[in-house]
Design a protein around this motif. Structure first.
Motif, mmCIF file in Angstrom:
data_model
loop_
_atom_site.group_PDB
_atom_site.id
_atom_site.type_symbol
_atom_site.label_atom_id
_atom_site.label_comp_id
_atom_site.label_asym_id
_atom_site.label_seq_id
_atom_site.Cartn_x
_atom_site.Cartn_y
_atom_site.Cartn_z
ATOM 1 N N LYS A 89 13.224 6.893 -7.253
ATOM 2 C CA LYS A 89 12.839 6.722 -5.813
ATOM 3 C C LYS A 89 11.726 5.971 -5.428
ATOM 4 O O LYS A 89 11.713 5.276 -4.231
ATOM 5 N N THR A 90 10.880 5.700 -6.465
ATOM 6 C CA THR A 90 9.878 4.639 -6.035
ATOM 7 C C THR A 90 10.099 2.983 -6.467
ATOM 8 O O THR A 90 9.337 2.161 -6.327
ATOM 9 N N ILE B 253 6.344 6.724 0.909
ATOM 10 C CA ILE B 253 7.661 7.246 0.938
ATOM 11 C C ILE B 253 7.530 8.267 2.114
ATOM 12 O O ILE B 253 6.593 9.260 1.727
ATOM 13 N N PRO B 254 7.995 8.150 3.221
ATOM 14 C CA PRO B 254 7.958 9.101 4.193
ATOM 15 C C PRO B 254 8.436 10.289 4.096
ATOM 16 O O PRO B 254 9.486 10.298 3.357
ATOM 17 N N PRO B 255 8.050 11.584 4.708
ATOM 18 C CA PRO B 255 8.823 12.830 4.489
ATOM 19 C C PRO B 255 10.540 12.745 5.002
ATOM 20 O O PRO B 255 11.352 13.275 4.300
ATOM 21 N N HIS B 256 10.639 11.997 5.867
ATOM 22 C CA HIS B 256 11.982 11.665 6.682
ATOM 23 C C HIS B 256 12.358 10.276 6.314
ATOM 24 O O HIS B 256 11.476 9.144 6.569
ATOM 25 N N PRO C 36 0.744 -1.188 -0.046
ATOM 26 C CA PRO C 36 0.156 0.209 -0.017
ATOM 27 C C PRO C 36 0.801 1.274 0.015
ATOM 28 O O PRO C 36 1.922 1.214 0.606
ATOM 29 N N THR C 37 0.303 2.381 -0.591
ATOM 30 C CA THR C 37 0.965 3.610 -0.834
ATOM 31 C C THR C 37 0.535 4.697 0.528
ATOM 32 O O THR C 37 0.823 5.827 0.514
ATOM 33 N N THR C 38 -0.281 4.064 1.385
ATOM 34 C CA THR C 38 -0.812 5.291 2.395
ATOM 35 C C THR C 38 -0.009 5.021 3.564
ATOM 36 O O THR C 38 0.409 3.825 3.908
ATOM 37 N N ILE D 204 13.917 6.497 6.548
ATOM 38 C CA ILE D 204 13.752 5.469 7.982
ATOM 39 C C ILE D 204 14.982 4.588 7.743
ATOM 40 O O ILE D 204 15.386 4.233 6.889
ATOM 41 N N VAL D 205 15.249 3.534 8.877
ATOM 42 C CA VAL D 205 15.996 2.527 8.909
ATOM 43 C C VAL D 205 14.918 1.161 8.754
ATOM 44 O O VAL D 205 14.241 1.203 9.651
ATOM 45 N N GLY D 206 15.322 0.481 7.538
ATOM 46 C CA GLY D 206 14.513 -0.360 7.491
ATOM 47 C C GLY D 206 14.951 -1.800 8.293
ATOM 48 O O GLY D 206 15.784 -1.947 8.864
ATOM 49 N N VAL D 207 13.755 -2.807 8.477
ATOM 50 C CA VAL D 207 13.872 -3.914 9.298
ATOM 51 C C VAL D 207 14.262 -5.097 8.094
ATOM 52 O O VAL D 207 13.888 -5.045 6.810
ATOM 53 N N GLU D 208 15.248 -5.981 8.487
ATOM 54 C CA GLU D 208 15.769 -6.957 7.252
ATOM 55 C C GLU D 208 14.613 -7.849 6.905
ATOM 56 O O GLU D 208 13.779 -8.273 7.817
ATOM 57 N N GLY D 209 14.562 -8.024 5.615
ATOM 58 C CA GLY D 209 13.643 -9.034 5.227
ATOM 59 C C GLY D 209 12.260 -8.012 4.600
ATOM 60 O O GLY D 209 11.719 -8.641 3.828
ATOM 61 N N CYS D 210 12.283 -6.721 4.920
ATOM 62 C CA CYS D 210 10.974 -6.179 4.551
ATOM 63 C C CYS D 210 11.284 -5.449 3.260
ATOM 64 O O CYS D 210 12.671 -4.958 3.288
ATOM 65 N N ALA D 211 10.307 -4.942 2.619
ATOM 66 C CA ALA D 211 10.621 -4.134 1.377
ATOM 67 C C ALA D 211 10.253 -2.828 1.470
ATOM 68 O O ALA D 211 9.042 -2.419 1.936
ATOM 69 N N TYR D 212 11.024 -1.879 0.740
ATOM 70 C CA TYR D 212 10.498 -0.376 1.017
ATOM 71 C C TYR D 212 10.848 0.464 -0.335
ATOM 72 O O TYR D 212 11.815 -0.273 -1.041
ATOM 73 N N PRO D 213 10.696 1.332 -0.589
ATOM 74 C CA PRO D 213 10.882 2.372 -1.767
ATOM 75 C C PRO D 213 12.375 2.541 -1.526
ATOM 76 O O PRO D 213 12.830 2.971 -0.341
ATOM 77 N N LEU D 214 13.253 2.975 -2.760
ATOM 78 C CA LEU D 214 14.275 3.664 -2.415
ATOM 79 C C LEU D 214 14.506 4.940 -1.494
ATOM 80 O O LEU D 214 15.400 5.298 -0.648
#
Length: 329
Positions: free
Chosen positions: A227-228, A153-156, A99-101, A158-168
């Motif tokens: 970035k996406t 994509i938050p305004p600041h 989700p993008t929310t 973040i430090v991701g958790v291993e195994g989880c996926a995020y946008p660059l």
């Protein structure tokens, strides 16, 4: 074939508004500068699309193996691929969507982490609301673990958790990532769509420049990706794969690899190597366009000769340029 090529060529010359792109390429027989790795040609992708109807499935498949042969010509391209024990093929979902929310994620439970004979790193079977799928397992991924995916994509950063996926664009500089998408929102699902797939490898987020994020790959080259583009946090599993000792050439053949003759010795830098500067940052803003249609022509020696072939000229033309005529004509 020559008639169709001639008609296409005439349509381009006499009709400049045509949509056809005609390109003639003259290929010399000189050897290429430097050596490039040969394509492996392990699995028949067309047969894979046929048995799955172009859809993803987590079930094991029996896919035809190419054995180092070109799927179009059937010629042997890679002499060191072929034979070995037959293994099932598992489709890997390289694109993780969420989700993008804000404060909303897509959760999945890791059911199994196992070795894949077709790849160097381990694979993990995960299950979520949309079904089951295979993904590339990270170094510390275990069965029963809960992983999340988010495209927000938050305004600041973040430090991701291993195994989880995020946008660059959501990750802080210095984050360790793997399975990074080349372009955002791709519909295809092939290994060419992502970076960093080898066991024990990882990349690093360097910095952000506007709409792009600079990522350093394992070979130290830097790419500017949108970035996406999605990426998974952590280092890929099975880092000891490159130190594996097969013990004998026959054991190596059982895995589908044929041994070399031993005469070729790759440069290992023992006597020194030339240090070159790293290339500039390469920006990947859009996928490459499909190449123009190419026509291959094979002419015999008779067709290339000056008496019977394309180099032949009329007798009047050849007799005109002789010593019997003055030079100031």
């Amino acid at each position: 074939m020559f008639a169709s090529v001639r008609n296409n060529f005439k349509s381009i010359i006499f009709n400049p508004n045509t949509s056809k792109n005609f390109e003639i390429i003259c290929k010399r027989t000189y050897p290429a500068r430097g050596t490039k790795p040969l394509p492996q040609y392990l699995w028949d992708e067309e047969h894979l699309k046929k048995i799955t109807n172009g859809e993803y499935t987590h079930k094991p498949l029996r896919v035809n193996r190419l054995g180092g042969r070109n799927p179009e010509t059937g010629r042997k391209v890679n002499q060191h691929i072929g034979g070995g024990t037959k293994f099932d093929y598992f489709m890997i979902d390289f694109h993780r969507r969420g989700p993008t929310t804000p404060n909303d994620v897509y959760e999945e439970r890791v059911l199994e982490v196992r070795r894949d004979p077709n790849r160097s790193c381990y694979i993990a079977l995960v299950a979520g609301k949309n079904g089951k799928r295979w993904i590339l397992a990270t170094e510390n991924m275990r069965a029963g673990q809960l992983i999340t995916t988010s495209c927000y994509i938050p305004p600041h950063p973040i430090v991701g958790v291993e195994g989880c996926a995020y946008p660059l664009g959501a990750l802080a500089p210095g984050s360790i990532v793997n399975c990074v998408e080349r372009f955002p929102n791709l519909e295809s699902n092939t290994e060419k769509d992502v970076f960093i797939k080898i066991a024990g490898s990882s990349g690093q987020v360097v910095r952000t420049q506007g709409e792009f994020v600079i990522v350093k790959l394992p070979h130290k080259h830097e790419f500017a990706l949108h970035k996406t583009c999605m990426a998974t946090i952590g280092k890929l599993s099975n880092s000891e794969f490159h130190n594996l000792i097969y013990g004998s050439a026959q054991m190596h053949r059982r895995f589908g690899y044929k041994m070399a003759s031993g005469l070729y010795h790759k440069k290992d830098g023992y006597s020194g190597r030339k240090i070159r500067a790293l290339p500039a940052v390469r920006t990947l803003d859009k996928p490459d366009e499909a190449p123009n249609e190419k026509y291959n022509f094979t002419l015999t020696k008779r067709q290339l000769s000056g008496l019977f072939g394309v180099a032949n000229s009329h007798s009047l033309i050849t007799s005109f340029h002789t010593y019997r005529y003055p030079k100031n004509y």
